[in-house]
Design an enzyme around this catalytic site. Structure first.
Site, PDB file in Angstrom:
ATOM      1  N   GLU A 102       1.114  -1.270  -0.223  1.00  0.00           N
ATOM      2  CA  GLU A 102      -0.380   0.004  -0.030  1.00  0.00           C
ATOM      3  C   GLU A 102       1.004   0.876  -0.155  1.00  0.00           C
ATOM      4  O   GLU A 102       2.222   1.317   0.620  1.00  0.00           O
ATOM      5  CB  GLU A 102      -0.737   0.027   1.368  1.00  0.00           C
ATOM      6  N   LYS A 158     -10.158   1.466  -2.029  1.00  0.00           N
ATOM      7  CA  LYS A 158     -10.656   1.387  -0.821  1.00  0.00           C
ATOM      8  C   LYS A 158     -11.504   1.798  -0.514  1.00  0.00           C
ATOM      9  O   LYS A 158     -12.270   3.255  -0.308  1.00  0.00           O
ATOM     10  CB  LYS A 158      -9.702   1.330   0.309  1.00  0.00           C
ATOM     11  N   CYS A 160      -5.465  -2.104   3.898  1.00  0.00           N
ATOM     12  CA  CYS A 160      -4.825  -2.303   5.744  1.00  0.00           C
ATOM     13  C   CYS A 160      -5.758  -2.879   6.019  1.00  0.00           C
ATOM     14  O   CYS A 160      -6.594  -3.972   5.679  1.00  0.00           O
ATOM     15  CB  CYS A 160      -4.537  -0.316   5.554  1.00  0.00           C
TER      16      CYS A 160
END
Length: 563
Positions: free
Chosen positions: A313, A377, A434
């Site tokens: 990421e 995301k 994440c």
């Protein structure tokens, strides 16, 4: 010495023939504490319970913590104050217990405030103390619910399990949710015990963890030998059954792998410091390419040995999509037919009179360079990637921003459009970025826009835990992502900037990994998914709801019979 309890579960006169000895005297002292001493005991007990979480995994610490919680609720109120006063007293105890538990388990969040200390140091107490203080309200509700169901004997253990597991479920869902260090992780980090998650999920494990952890409280308060030792023996038997089932579920041979797939996970171990800036883009690209092309062994030749290269990421401090030169350099470094999967910020061109929208994304890049499928995301981190709506304007008016320096913060991807990532040469990929991987039951798409979603073949988790340094945080993060593999029956491929990077098979077995704080590459084959769907993948939290309802019915019937 232990006490008899009235119909509301409050301690009354000592019992003849009840438990004696140091443990009974300790329980008596805890039950009779009041005022600030009671809150201090509760907070200390909660803090001890945090030792049951990764990376420590001290399950006996949870037994100590929850047993003290039982004794505190036992002595929370006298008959003079009535049940309403007892419920309020238990809510206060629960808040103190939760505050101790969360502060001891989440102190490492303070590391993020030190990355740009000149701007965020002042807010460190808000993260280290303020967040636990707010989240502890869930435990206040859980203890209050337990007190409403409280009865003498074994049923009060069930009451605590109902209250705490219900509050943990709420903590994982309300206000965007934050199911970090849910109590079930005390069982969910052990390879044998975590297998039960394939049927009942994290929250089912939480219910069992509280039942098992709180049962030994009766060793100091039981009225008879059966009442003293029975619950602890049942808890040990339950733990043994879970262990046996888990060991039986695990195959004796390694999981088969997907033919023709060889992964290379790159762990650059880049700090969030002044070197990681847009003006250093050329050096950053060179660093990634050089690390990616390392030979994994003397007889290997680098990128040519793998089919898919994975970067973590936030791999770049600039918009790689808008940098043709950097894209061309990356593509030129890859042999034809290789695929790069990388985390990156991306931007959409704004409509007239609109500000640009930025996304935290996963990009796929092949030779050419050619951009392939993209995942944005969905579940963003409040205050880390965006400022919550009601506070956004007010905080920006005084010059504050989220941790990630993106104008206006990130925009979440469309939840209704969340889908599997299409990567050439791989089975359908469940993309997570994440902390999206810590949410049980939320990582799989429900459907595709044009019909049923394809059957996924793996969970991909790209993350950047550099914010938290070499603390328990990255280890807790990995443990939670690993449990998703068991719940869903899918292998996990996890690439983290500073670690832990790993490949995990659908039983939760780690087939390859790199530890925290290490720069390196990890070459691994891709394990195949389980042939069918797990019970949890089909029913989600329904088994947990059934367990909760069954225990609740028992607790209500016992309380009604006593009343």
């Amino acid at each position: 010495m232990s006490y008899a309890f009235d119909g509301a579960g409050s301690p009354q006169a000592p019992l003849r023939g009840s438990a004696t000895g140091p443990l009974a005297h300790l329980a008596q002292w805890i039950m009779l504490t009041a005022g600030w001493r009671r809150l201090l005991v509760a907070a200390a007990a909660g803090a001890v319970g945090a030792l049951a979480m990764p990376p420590f995994g001290a399950l006996p610490a949870l037994v100590v913590s929850l047993s003290i919680a039982v004794w505190l609720i036992d002595g929370a109120a006298t008959g003079r104050r009535g049940n309403r006063g007892a419920v309020l007293a238990c809510a206060v105890i629960g808040w103190a217990w939760g505050f101790g538990y969360l502060t001891a388990g989440l102190w490492w969040l303070g590391s993020a405030f030190l990355v740009e200390a000149d701007e965020f140091l002042w807010a460190l107490p808000l993260g280290v103390i303020g967040l636990p203080a707010v989240l502890a309200l869930f435990y206040a509700a859980g203890f209050a619910l337990a007190r409403l169901l409280w009865s003498p004997g074994l049923s009060r253990i069930a009451a605590l399990a109902i209250g705490l597991s219900a509050c943990e479920w709420l903590r994982g869902h309300l206000f965007t949710g934050f199911p970090w260090n849910t109590l079930g992780m005390a069982l969910g980090q052990n390879l044998w015990l975590m297998q039960s998650a394939s049927a009942i999920g994290l929250y089912g494990l939480t219910l069992l963890a509280v039942l098992i952890g709180a049962a030994p409280a009766t060793l100091a308060t039981g009225e008879t030998a059966r009442g003293r030792y029975g619950p602890a023996l049942v808890a040990c038997a339950g733990l043994a059954v879970m262990t046996f089932i888990g060991a039986s579920r695990l195959p004796t041979i390694p999981t088969a792998t997907v033919p023709g797939v060889r992964l290379r996970l790159v762990q650059p171990n880049l700090n969030q410091d002044a070197k990681f800036r847009p003006e250093n883009r050329a050096d950053i690209i060179d660093w990634y390419i050089g690390l990616s092309d390392r030979a994994a062994a003397p007889d290997r030749s680098g990128i040519a040995d793998v089919t898919h290269l994975i970067w973590p990421e936030s791999a770049f401090p600039f918009l790689i999509q808008r940098d043709p030169e950097s894209l061309a350099r990356i593509a030129a470094a890859f042999p034809a037919g290789r695929q790069l999967i990388t985390g990156a910020a991306r931007a959409e061109e704004p409509l007239p009179n609109e500000r640009p929208r930025f996304f935290n994304s996963i990009l796929t890049i092949s030779s050419g360079p050619k951009l392939g499928d993209i995942y944005d995301k969905v579940h963003l981190v409040p205050f880390g990637e965006y400022l919550p709506g009601p506070l956004d304007a007010a905080l920006r008016a005084v010059g504050l921003r989220q941790f990630v320096s993106i104008p206006g913060g990130f925009t979440p991807g469309s939840r209704s459009g969340q889908r599997l990532l299409d990567v050439t040469g791989l089975p359908p990929v469940v993309a997570t970025i994440c902390y999206e991987a810590i949410f049980p039951g939320e990582i799989l798409p429900g459907h595709a826009p044009d019909g049923p979603a394809p059957v996924p073949g793996l969970i991909l988790n790209l993350t950047n835990d550099a914010w938290f340094g070499d603390t328990p945080g990255p280890r807790q993060h990995f443990a939670q992502a690993r449990l998703r593999a068991v719940e869903e029956g899918l292998p996990l491929v996890r690439d983290a900037n500073t670690g832990i990077s790993a490949v995990v098979d659908p039983y939760g077995r780690i087939t390859a990994s790199l530890p925290v704080g290490v720069e390196g590459i990890l070459d691994a084959d891709l394990p195949v998914r389980l042939p069918g769907r797990t019970v949890y993948a089909v029913l989600r939290d329904l088994p947990f709801a059934g367990m909760l309802a069954g225990l609740g019915l028992i607790a209500l019937l016992v309380r009604r019979r006593i009343a």
